[in-house]
Design a protein around this motif. Sequence first.
Motif: not given
Length: 474
Positions: A74-75, A93-98, A177-186
């Motif tokens: 995704l990312f 990122y690419s695609g759909t990520m609501p 600092i630690g960083l992370g991003i998580e994507g989700y559907n609707s």
Amino acid sequence: MQSTSAAIDAGNPSYSVSTGETDFFGNDRIANSVIDAGAFESSSAAAGDEAATIDGIKSSTENYVTLQTGVSGLFSSIYAYEDNHFVYVYAEYSGTMPEYSVFVNTNSATGYQEVWTDKADYYVDGAQDLFNYYTGSGSWPFDPDNSVMTVKFIKTDSTVEGRIPKYALGIGETGTIGLGIEGYNSSWTSIGSIPVQDDPMVYLTLDGGSEAGSLSIDGIKSPVEGYTALVTGVTGNAFSSVYGFVDAEYIYVYADIANDSLREYDVYINTNSSTGEQYFWTDKSNYYIDGNYNQLSEYTGSGSWPFVESSNSTGIEFVMTPSAIEGKILKSLIGVGSSGTIGLGIEGHTKAWGSSLGGAPSNGNSMVYLSLAYSGSRAAGAGLEESSLPAEPTFMMYPNPVSENLNIVHEMKDSGPMKVSVIGLDGRLYFQKELELESGAYQHQIPVHNLPKGIVLVQVQTKEETITQKVIIR
């Protein structure tokens, strides 16, 4: 200016500084033996990391550090940097990520292990700009902190960008600092993350950043903002000082908080009408703004509380931090332009509109007054069109911020050359054009859509004067 900038010591080595001459931020014009190229010297305290404009664009004026790239899924990449007040995050990122969340590890071993091997102490709901802290209880051990109002994220079709205030994270000028991003559907089902699942978070090393700041509403009175002190040294009230400035479209207000019990506040405005409500000051208010909800209300003259909520509050934006409030008011909403003055007063309250904590100015004093006179804003472009105007002598640049076309209105007292230059904060020349003009009033329209996003300097030079101003290009 970055320490690696090619502009450092790249000016004329024989340049002689005039008495009292400074760089754009008022620092010594020559820091070493040779002047730097551009408007800044590398020693300028305010010319360091420029605060990000949260627009989903990783522009050349934003000093993002690459944390991870080339990721499949995704990312594909994540970047970050800091200034004295915020941590900035950018990801592609690419695609759909609501929906998406940004997780932060401040090196605590007690946080929540969500997707990565590291434990998160905080997370931000990016779509809601909602800051959450780890509690350690329940199936989802985070609770929202609605008092953190300066979180701001934006999502485009291919990027996310945002800021998180350092004070909310409990971090300072050193450490990592630690960083992370998580994507989700609707349905809030995970569809990918960066770093990918079971990998460690990526880490940003903190070095304190700079005080460069930005023109955004972030609760910070930064050097690039033109605030004027309206009242200072107020004691025994919710606020100790009030500052203000204007541009072509907005009135900007900043106030220092002086009472830890402050939870709610109102901004009162007198547009020089004698028919308003005398609430707290000797002046009468024609409008007031509920700062917590960005709601404008207008004076009606009827009822025990003679104000009614306006049907349009678009153009009102206020935020509160533990130490200050800051906001902007669209001039057209309160029926004012670029002449005259307005009165301002701010009152604070305890939680749920309990006891009044007083205001600035103090109860019984006159409001403070801000001139609406505006001498222009800043921008630049790749083309320059001109037309003669039968106008009175004036100088103005508008709008600011600008995304399409900047207008420059000015008068030539005598015939001669006029030069327009657009300069980046690192001294880079983006645009320059010279015209030979007869005496008279002129308006130039400059398209800016193809210039880098961020803050630039625009310099207009004639035989009579040189004017250098700043503008945000969005």
